[in-house]
Design an enzyme around this catalytic site. Sequence first.
Site, mmCIF file in Angstrom:
data_model
loop_
_atom_site.group_PDB
_atom_site.id
_atom_site.type_symbol
_atom_site.label_atom_id
_atom_site.label_comp_id
_atom_site.label_asym_id
_atom_site.label_seq_id
_atom_site.Cartn_x
_atom_site.Cartn_y
_atom_site.Cartn_z
ATOM 1 N N SER A 49 0.800 -1.225 0.000
ATOM 2 C CA SER A 49 0.000 0.000 0.000
ATOM 3 C C SER A 49 0.833 1.275 0.000
ATOM 4 O O SER A 49 0.325 2.349 -0.334
ATOM 5 C CB SER A 49 -0.942 0.021 1.207
ATOM 6 O OG SER A 49 -0.213 -0.135 2.417
ATOM 7 N N ASP A 345 -3.670 8.032 7.668
ATOM 8 C CA ASP A 345 -4.554 7.167 8.446
ATOM 9 C C ASP A 345 -3.696 6.370 9.426
ATOM 10 O O ASP A 345 -2.532 6.700 9.639
ATOM 11 C CB ASP A 345 -5.430 6.284 7.535
ATOM 12 C CG ASP A 345 -4.635 5.270 6.719
ATOM 13 O OD1 ASP A 345 -3.466 4.993 7.043
ATOM 14 O OD2 ASP A 345 -5.189 4.742 5.725
ATOM 15 N N HIS A 348 -0.809 4.671 6.987
ATOM 16 C CA HIS A 348 -0.209 5.287 5.804
ATOM 17 C C HIS A 348 0.093 6.771 5.977
ATOM 18 O O HIS A 348 -0.477 7.426 6.842
ATOM 19 C CB HIS A 348 -1.143 5.066 4.606
ATOM 20 C CG HIS A 348 -1.532 3.647 4.425
ATOM 21 N ND1 HIS A 348 -2.741 3.138 4.881
ATOM 22 C CD2 HIS A 348 -0.862 2.604 3.875
ATOM 23 C CE1 HIS A 348 -2.806 1.845 4.602
ATOM 24 N NE2 HIS A 348 -1.685 1.501 4.001
#
Length: 385
Positions: A49, A345, A348
């Site tokens: 990610s 978040d 991330h």
Amino acid sequence: MARPSSLCSYFFTIVTFLVVVLISTTCEADQSKLPKKKHVASLFIFGDSILDAGNNNYINTTTLDQANFWPYGETFFKYPTGRFSDGRLVSDFMAEYANLPLIPPFLQPGIINRGYYYSGVNFASAGAGALVETFQGDVISLKTQLSYYKKVESWLREKLGNDEGRMRISRGVYLFSIGSNDYYAKVLLTKGFTMLNSFSESNHVGMVIGNLTTVIKEIYKTGGRKFAFMNVPDLGCLPVMRIMNAEKNGSCLEKATSLAKLHNEALSKQLFDIQKQLKGFKYSLFDLNSSLRKRINHPFKYGFKEGKAACCGTGQFRGVLSCGGKRPVKEFELCENPNEYVYWDSIHLTEMANKQLAREMWNGARNSHVIGPYNLKKLFQIRYV
């Protein structure tokens, strides 16, 4: 002050489709000229990610592994692209610095017909690991990402001819961010991982590094020579991990920190060994771990106001992965200015943090101990015939 979550992003949702179409059309026009520019290097992106530009939008997975909803993408793109950030990722800035367009996700419909492959492809998948067992069935494993790359490699040789195709492949840069999820899975005891949890930490790290090495050597066989790696951040200090250590006032989770340290030591040694084994192999290793830790511990020094808590989420440190309200926990808070935060978040980074890290990767001096033996700028400049 945090902004409360709102389902009144109705207007935002309505215009998203129109914006996507406009951006896609513009990118298509830019890409049409690329085949004629033999000097243009390509960027091939693998991993998780940290680098996923939207591949998980197109697979059957959970919302934990997707970011195609508001407020993801709210600052730069003004709509959710599937990137796990408020804006651009490290790989987006890397493409910009290399004078390349945004590198599209491999699974984005229609990109093969628009000539997007000439400047590179993004194969990264949120939740992916070097081990096939990591979040198996919900992500695109590194092994599968390699198989996608081989399809692109064959396509390039077919479209450009063997000689120019070989040049494009050898001059390309292969960027990796992988390993974090292999250790998240071990710490969190997720599904499909019971057997691998019986291995010691050192054996577990050995398997991760072994699988990554196999992929590197397979790309090398196709002609790839220039590789860039981001090591694993201090996993125990992520907001999502801090809330698991509530009895210690949210300090970093030691087990996750230990796994990251073992991985990074093994990765550094392995790349040094590979360089001696493979003729022409050049690499850049970015110490994401230490660079990010500096911003977590000293946010004001780097222009942030908050280094430990996330901009978007729930609970202490906003460590519950609830951003966007599409996940199991629906309520979330959203900060006013993501640029003031290191974390977007609970896992991330914000675009501002990504931009700072990308600059270090691109221009960093070897004696800074943050990147080496090459920075990305020098790596892109290396020419193979």
